[in-house]
Scaffold this active site. Structure first.
Site, PDB file in Angstrom:
ATOM      1  N   LYS A  71       6.770  60.481  24.989  1.00  0.00           N
ATOM      2  CA  LYS A  71       6.846  61.465  23.894  1.00  0.00           C
ATOM      3  C   LYS A  71       8.246  62.118  23.833  1.00  0.00           C
ATOM      4  CE  LYS A  71       3.214  63.690  25.437  1.00  0.00           C
ATOM      5  NZ  LYS A  71       2.919  62.780  26.573  1.00  0.00           N
ATOM      6  N   THR A  72       8.733  62.575  24.978  1.00  0.00           N
ATOM      7  CA  THR A  72      10.064  63.197  24.997  1.00  0.00           C
ATOM      8  C   THR A  72      11.120  62.178  24.599  1.00  0.00           C
ATOM      9  OG1 THR A  72       9.272  64.540  26.834  1.00  0.00           O
ATOM     10  CG2 THR A  72      11.648  64.534  26.458  1.00  0.00           C
ATOM     11  N   ASP A 116       7.695  70.691  23.457  1.00  0.00           N
ATOM     12  CA  ASP A 116       6.798  69.974  24.361  1.00  0.00           C
ATOM     13  C   ASP A 116       5.582  70.870  24.646  1.00  0.00           C
ATOM     14  OD1 ASP A 116       5.964  67.936  25.961  1.00  0.00           O
ATOM     15  OD2 ASP A 116       7.366  68.317  27.595  1.00  0.00           O
ATOM     16  N   THR A 165      -0.418  66.784  25.142  1.00  0.00           N
ATOM     17  CA  THR A 165      -1.326  65.913  25.885  1.00  0.00           C
ATOM     18  C   THR A 165      -2.764  66.215  25.441  1.00  0.00           C
ATOM     19  OG1 THR A 165      -1.294  67.611  27.597  1.00  0.00           O
ATOM     20  CG2 THR A 165       0.074  65.675  27.969  1.00  0.00           C
ATOM     21  N   ARG A 224       6.481  56.154  32.999  1.00  0.00           N
ATOM     22  CA  ARG A 224       7.080  57.085  33.978  1.00  0.00           C
ATOM     23  C   ARG A 224       6.678  56.697  35.396  1.00  0.00           C
ATOM     24  NH1 ARG A 224       5.658  62.444  32.528  1.00  0.00           N
ATOM     25  NH2 ARG A 224       7.738  62.828  31.706  1.00  0.00           N
TER      26      ARG A 224
HETATM   27  P1  ADP Z   1       6.318  62.078  28.080  1.00  0.00           P
HETATM   28  O1  ADP Z   1       7.240  62.995  27.323  1.00  0.00           O
HETATM   29  O2  ADP Z   1       5.285  61.420  27.208  1.00  0.00           O
HETATM   30  O3  ADP Z   1       5.707  62.723  29.288  1.00  0.00           O
HETATM   31  P2  ADP Z   1       8.770  60.651  28.670  1.00  0.00           P
HETATM   32  O4  ADP Z   1       9.309  60.399  27.305  1.00  0.00           O
HETATM   33  O5  ADP Z   1       9.406  61.766  29.444  1.00  0.00           O
HETATM   34  O6  ADP Z   1       7.192  60.855  28.631  1.00  0.00           O
HETATM   35  O7  ADP Z   1       8.900  59.273  29.469  1.00  0.00           O
HETATM   36  C1  ADP Z   1       8.900  59.235  30.882  1.00  0.00           C
HETATM   37  C2  ADP Z   1       9.822  58.151  31.382  1.00  0.00           C
HETATM   38  O8  ADP Z   1       9.274  56.884  31.043  1.00  0.00           O
HETATM   39  C3  ADP Z   1      11.231  58.205  30.803  1.00  0.00           C
HETATM   40  O9  ADP Z   1      12.147  58.244  31.845  1.00  0.00           O
HETATM   41  C4  ADP Z   1      11.437  56.923  30.065  1.00  0.00           C
HETATM   42  O10 ADP Z   1      12.585  56.292  30.548  1.00  0.00           O
HETATM   43  C5  ADP Z   1      10.248  56.060  30.415  1.00  0.00           C
HETATM   44  N1  ADP Z   1       9.651  55.508  29.200  1.00  0.00           N
HETATM   45  C6  ADP Z   1       8.669  56.075  28.484  1.00  0.00           C
HETATM   46  N2  ADP Z   1       8.320  55.284  27.455  1.00  0.00           N
HETATM   47  C7  ADP Z   1       9.121  54.204  27.522  1.00  0.00           C
HETATM   48  C8  ADP Z   1       9.227  53.015  26.729  1.00  0.00           C
HETATM   49  N3  ADP Z   1       8.423  52.808  25.682  1.00  0.00           N
HETATM   50  N4  ADP Z   1      10.162  52.110  27.071  1.00  0.00           N
HETATM   51  C9  ADP Z   1      10.936  52.313  28.164  1.00  0.00           C
HETATM   52  N5  ADP Z   1      10.880  53.404  28.949  1.00  0.00           N
HETATM   53  C10 ADP Z   1       9.976  54.335  28.645  1.00  0.00           C
END
Ligand code: ADP
Length: 344
Positions: A71-72, A116, A165, A224
């Protein structure tokens, strides 16, 4: 940093600086680099291209799904792709309408505002956000008591990207003001392999395909966690002076309490409570959370989605219930099933 590796691997709030730096370095910077989530990528691409053709700010976007699914990363990509500045904030940081007013009034035209955990924002701020999202305007209260007046303040047009979430916890008026809601899904093993190959190459880590496939199958469908397990395997190979191969994966994941299907210690604890203490359920969320010493929100947004997805747990109106597959996986006999047979 927690001593508890099982929790550390899934709970983003326990990240250390090194983990964060590592995550930052591995974040894809464009939609084409972003692995998987094909449907969502297509939807976002269309929305962003249309906005750029009409030279307007893209509609507000809500990204929903369990932690670690991107998401981030997507919020950052939305800003990069449109060459727009990005402001990052979070629901827990916005505890008063004034906190939000300060952020909103300082946005520059076209800026992407990422909030977030938007479901954790204060109610008073939420109401301010409705008007801001709809009309790019807020009303600021000046003075107190009978003499208080509200002064309208025009805002620069912006795009709000909210991440949650728990989309079910967002009030409808807020949810309705997003032009598009993306529901992120857990990743397939083949997609996780691509995430891992990309990460290994960025880290300059030589790792064989067998080892990659093994990590992909044990990371709870979550990029992640895939990247973190890769790092632990790298540590293991470094310390033991060997290759990052299948043996290193097995040894490292055993050390960190990740089982053969990717369940970590907290997942197993939750299942163990449902199966052994509550005879398979139903058991209510709060009871379950107290039994494992976690917040109900952690159980609901971090642990449960994956257990439901692999078919170990179902949610019923009376509580969480373990499935036959869960009884089998943990090598236990379901007393309820025995009772049913007796009756027959
Ligand atoms: P969320 O915000 O949903 O908790 P993040 O965007 O922070 O998740 O992602 C966590 C990690 O996973 C990041 O470091 C990113 O590099 C990796 N990641 C997430 N989605 C992907 C994707 N589709 N392709 C490659 N890496 C990803």
């Amino acid at each position: 940093m927690s001593d508890d590796p099982g929790v550390e691997l899934t709970n983003p709030s326990l990240e250390g600086d090194a983990e964060l730096a590592f995550e930052g370095a591995l974040r894809p910077k464009s939609l084409t680099e972003f692995v998987g989530q094909q449907k969502v990528r297509g939807q976002l691409q269309l929305l962003l291209t249309a906005a750029s053709m009409q030279q307007r700010t893209p509609d507000h976007i809500l990204l929903a799904g369990p932690p670690g699914l991107g998401k981030t990363t997507l919020a950052m990509i939305i800003a990069y792709e449109g060459n727009r500045p990005l402001r990052m904030s979070s629901g827990p940081a916005i505890q008063h309408a004034g906190d939000l007013a300060a952020v909103l009034s300082s946005l520059v035209p076209g800026e992407v505002l990422f909030i977030d955990e938007i479901h954790r924002m204060a109610r008073s701020a939420e109401e301010m956000l409705y008007l801001a999202m709809e009309d790019f305007r807020i009303d600021i209260m000046v003075g107190k008591g009978a003499g208080a007046t509200s002064v309208p303040l025009d805002l620069a047009p912006f795009t709000l990207v909210g991440a949650t979430t728990r989309s079910g916890m967002l009030p409808n008026p807020l949810r309705d003001r997003f032009g598009f809601t993306a529901h992120l899904e857990f990743y397939a093993d083949a997609e996780l392999e691509l995430v891992l190959v990309r990460a290994a190459s960025l880290l300059g880590l030589a790792i064989d395909r067998e080892a990659i496939a093994e990590i992909a199958g044990r990371c709870r469908g979550t990029p992640r966690i895939a990247n973190r397990l890769l790092r632990r395997v790298r540590d293991y190979a470094l310390v033991h002076g060997g290759d990052a191969d299948l043996a290193a994966v097995h040894a490292a994941l055993e050390l960190y309490d990740v089982d053969e299907i990717g369940l970590d210690r907290l997942d197993r604890e939750v299942m163990n409570i449902v199966l052994t203490r509550f005879g398979g359920g139903p058991v209510g969320l709060n009871t379950l959370a107290v039994s494992v010493g976690e917040e109900p929100e952690t159980i609901e947004s971090v642990v449960e989605p994956f257990l439901v997805r692999i078919g170990f747990l179902t949610r019923t109106p009376r509580g969480r219930v373990a499935t036959a597959a869960a009884w089998r996986h943990f090598g236990l006999n379901n007393p309820q099933a025995a009772l049913t047979l007796d009756v027959l």
